[in-house]
Design a protein around this motif. Structure first.
Motif, PDB file in Angstrom:
ATOM      1  N   GLU A  51       0.702  -1.175  -0.050  1.00 31.70           N
ATOM      2  CA  GLU A  51      -0.001   0.123  -0.230  1.00 31.70           C
ATOM      3  C   GLU A  51       0.721   1.556  -0.149  1.00 31.70           C
ATOM      4  O   GLU A  51       0.376   2.487  -0.560  1.00 31.70           O
ATOM      5  CB  GLU A  51      -0.507   0.137   1.176  1.00 31.70           C
ATOM      6  CG  GLU A  51      -1.144   1.175   1.381  1.00 31.70           C
ATOM      7  CD  GLU A  51      -2.270   1.046   2.592  1.00 31.70           C
ATOM      8  OE1 GLU A  51      -2.137   1.986   3.851  1.00 31.70           O
ATOM      9  OE2 GLU A  51      -2.866   0.169   2.902  1.00 31.70           O
ATOM     10  N   LYS A  52       1.769   1.189   0.567  1.00 35.33           N
ATOM     11  CA  LYS A  52       3.272   1.952   0.882  1.00 35.33           C
ATOM     12  C   LYS A  52       4.743   1.904   1.696  1.00 35.33           C
ATOM     13  O   LYS A  52       4.253   0.618   1.368  1.00 35.33           O
ATOM     14  CB  LYS A  52       2.269   3.346   1.959  1.00 35.33           C
ATOM     15  CG  LYS A  52       2.765   4.590   2.277  1.00 35.33           C
ATOM     16  CD  LYS A  52       2.727   5.019   3.848  1.00 35.33           C
ATOM     17  CE  LYS A  52       1.048   5.447   3.549  1.00 35.33           C
ATOM     18  NZ  LYS A  52       0.591   6.739   4.538  1.00 35.33           N
ATOM     19  N   VAL A  53       4.876   3.021   1.075  1.00 33.41           N
ATOM     20  CA  VAL A  53       6.373   2.211   1.141  1.00 33.41           C
ATOM     21  C   VAL A  53       7.195   3.882   2.387  1.00 33.41           C
ATOM     22  O   VAL A  53       6.348   4.633   1.890  1.00 33.41           O
ATOM     23  CB  VAL A  53       8.027   3.050   0.165  1.00 33.41           C
ATOM     24  CG1 VAL A  53       8.745   2.468   0.093  1.00 33.41           C
ATOM     25  CG2 VAL A  53       6.848   1.567  -0.994  1.00 33.41           C
ATOM     26  N   ILE A  54       7.920   3.742   3.801  1.00 34.53           N
ATOM     27  CA  ILE A  54       7.703   4.584   4.141  1.00 34.53           C
ATOM     28  C   ILE A  54       9.512   5.122   3.793  1.00 34.53           C
ATOM     29  O   ILE A  54      10.364   3.782   4.479  1.00 34.53           O
ATOM     30  CB  ILE A  54       6.884   4.479   5.362  1.00 34.53           C
ATOM     31  CG1 ILE A  54       7.949   3.446   6.323  1.00 34.53           C
ATOM     32  CG2 ILE A  54       5.877   4.436   5.756  1.00 34.53           C
ATOM     33  CD1 ILE A  54       7.258   3.112   7.890  1.00 34.53           C
ATOM     34  N   ILE A  55      10.115   5.734   4.020  1.00 35.92           N
ATOM     35  CA  ILE A  55      11.644   5.556   3.668  1.00 35.92           C
ATOM     36  C   ILE A  55      12.008   6.266   4.767  1.00 35.92           C
ATOM     37  O   ILE A  55      11.318   8.153   5.492  1.00 35.92           O
ATOM     38  CB  ILE A  55      12.248   6.278   2.739  1.00 35.92           C
ATOM     39  CG1 ILE A  55      13.902   5.788   2.587  1.00 35.92           C
ATOM     40  CG2 ILE A  55      11.829   7.766   2.467  1.00 35.92           C
ATOM     41  CD1 ILE A  55      14.316   6.100   1.710  1.00 35.92           C
ATOM     42  N   GLY A  56      13.199   5.948   6.515  1.00 32.48           N
ATOM     43  CA  GLY A  56      13.825   6.810   6.661  1.00 32.48           C
ATOM     44  C   GLY A  56      14.473   7.966   6.886  1.00 32.48           C
ATOM     45  O   GLY A  56      14.979   7.969   5.153  1.00 32.48           O
ATOM     46  N   GLU A  57      14.404   9.039   7.421  1.00 36.86           N
ATOM     47  CA  GLU A  57      14.452  10.233   6.918  1.00 36.86           C
ATOM     48  C   GLU A  57      15.628  10.964   7.871  1.00 36.86           C
ATOM     49  O   GLU A  57      15.363  11.058   8.773  1.00 36.86           O
ATOM     50  CB  GLU A  57      12.950  11.772   6.921  1.00 36.86           C
ATOM     51  CG  GLU A  57      14.012  12.724   5.998  1.00 36.86           C
ATOM     52  CD  GLU A  57      12.822  14.046   6.322  1.00 36.86           C
ATOM     53  OE1 GLU A  57      13.219  15.251   5.482  1.00 36.86           O
ATOM     54  OE2 GLU A  57      11.626  14.281   6.850  1.00 36.86           O
ATOM     55  N   PRO A  58      17.107  10.675   7.526  1.00 35.16           N
ATOM     56  CA  PRO A  58      17.937  11.345   8.056  1.00 35.16           C
ATOM     57  C   PRO A  58      17.981  12.737   8.629  1.00 35.16           C
ATOM     58  O   PRO A  58      17.461  13.567   8.114  1.00 35.16           O
ATOM     59  CB  PRO A  58      19.454  11.262   7.809  1.00 35.16           C
ATOM     60  CG  PRO A  58      18.964  10.786   6.289  1.00 35.16           C
ATOM     61  CD  PRO A  58      17.624  10.174   5.942  1.00 35.16           C
ATOM     62  N   LYS A  59      18.328  13.165  10.355  1.00 32.95           N
ATOM     63  CA  LYS A  59      18.071  14.411  10.863  1.00 32.95           C
ATOM     64  C   LYS A  59      19.701  14.022  11.825  1.00 32.95           C
ATOM     65  O   LYS A  59      19.865  13.310  12.551  1.00 32.95           O
ATOM     66  CB  LYS A  59      16.305  15.010  11.314  1.00 32.95           C
ATOM     67  CG  LYS A  59      15.513  14.844  10.417  1.00 32.95           C
ATOM     68  CD  LYS A  59      14.120  14.969  10.806  1.00 32.95           C
ATOM     69  CE  LYS A  59      13.365  15.846   9.525  1.00 32.95           C
ATOM     70  NZ  LYS A  59      12.315  15.711  10.148  1.00 32.95           N
ATOM     71  N   GLN A  60      19.989  15.714  11.953  1.00 32.05           N
ATOM     72  CA  GLN A  60      20.354  16.045  13.443  1.00 32.05           C
ATOM     73  C   GLN A  60      19.882  15.750  14.325  1.00 32.05           C
ATOM     74  O   GLN A  60      18.757  16.165  13.788  1.00 32.05           O
ATOM     75  CB  GLN A  60      20.705  17.319  13.215  1.00 32.05           C
ATOM     76  CG  GLN A  60      21.541  17.357  11.663  1.00 32.05           C
ATOM     77  CD  GLN A  60      23.690  16.607  11.789  1.00 32.05           C
ATOM     78  OE1 GLN A  60      24.077  16.412  12.373  1.00 32.05           O
ATOM     79  NE2 GLN A  60      24.143  16.451  10.204  1.00 32.05           N
TER      80      GLN A  60
END
Length: 137
Positions: A51-60
């Protein structure tokens, strides 16, 4: 009900996790070479309903994008060209790798097993997905 797939994208390796069909539990699927991710996803999407793909968003720590954010953005552009109808959502991935390592310690894995960076990536993707599922509820 279709699954939700999570990606912990890295320069060399990518951890992948997926929900069960009821979207209740996140499980580690695999870790693969990042250069083979698009062909892997094509094959996976042809076999499983997603249904959906989630992806990790790297943040400080202060919430600004980390150094690897440009790498993730390049992959996102490629993903959206290949899978034009697949929704993709970015999720803050701060601390997932540290949590994955701690999970390995807590589960009793020996030091040699904890050095398996691929396993850390897969567990990080699983944590990312489980956090998303809890947030969604």
């Amino acid at each position: 009900m279709p699954r939700i797939l999570a990606i912990d994208y890295g320069l060399k390796r990518t951890g992948i996790a997926v929900t069960d069909e009821m979207q209740i539990i996140a499980s580690g699927l695999t870790t693969i070479s990042s250069e083979t991710l698009i062909p892997f996803l094509k094959e996976y999407f042809s076999k499983e309903k997603v249904e959906k793909v989630i992806i990790g968003e790297p943040k400080q720590m202060d919430g600004t994008p980390s150094e690897s954010a440009t790498l993730i953005e390049k992959f996102i552009v490629l993903f959206q060209k290949e899978f034009t109808t697949m929704p993709l959502e970015k999720i803050d991935e701060r601390f997932t790798s540290k949590m994955a390592f701690q999970t390995m310690i807590d589960s009793g894995l020996k030091k040699k097993q904890r050095q398996n960076k691929g396993l850390i990536d897969e567990i990080a993707a699983t944590i990312l997905l489980q956090d998303y599922l809890q947030y969604k509820r």
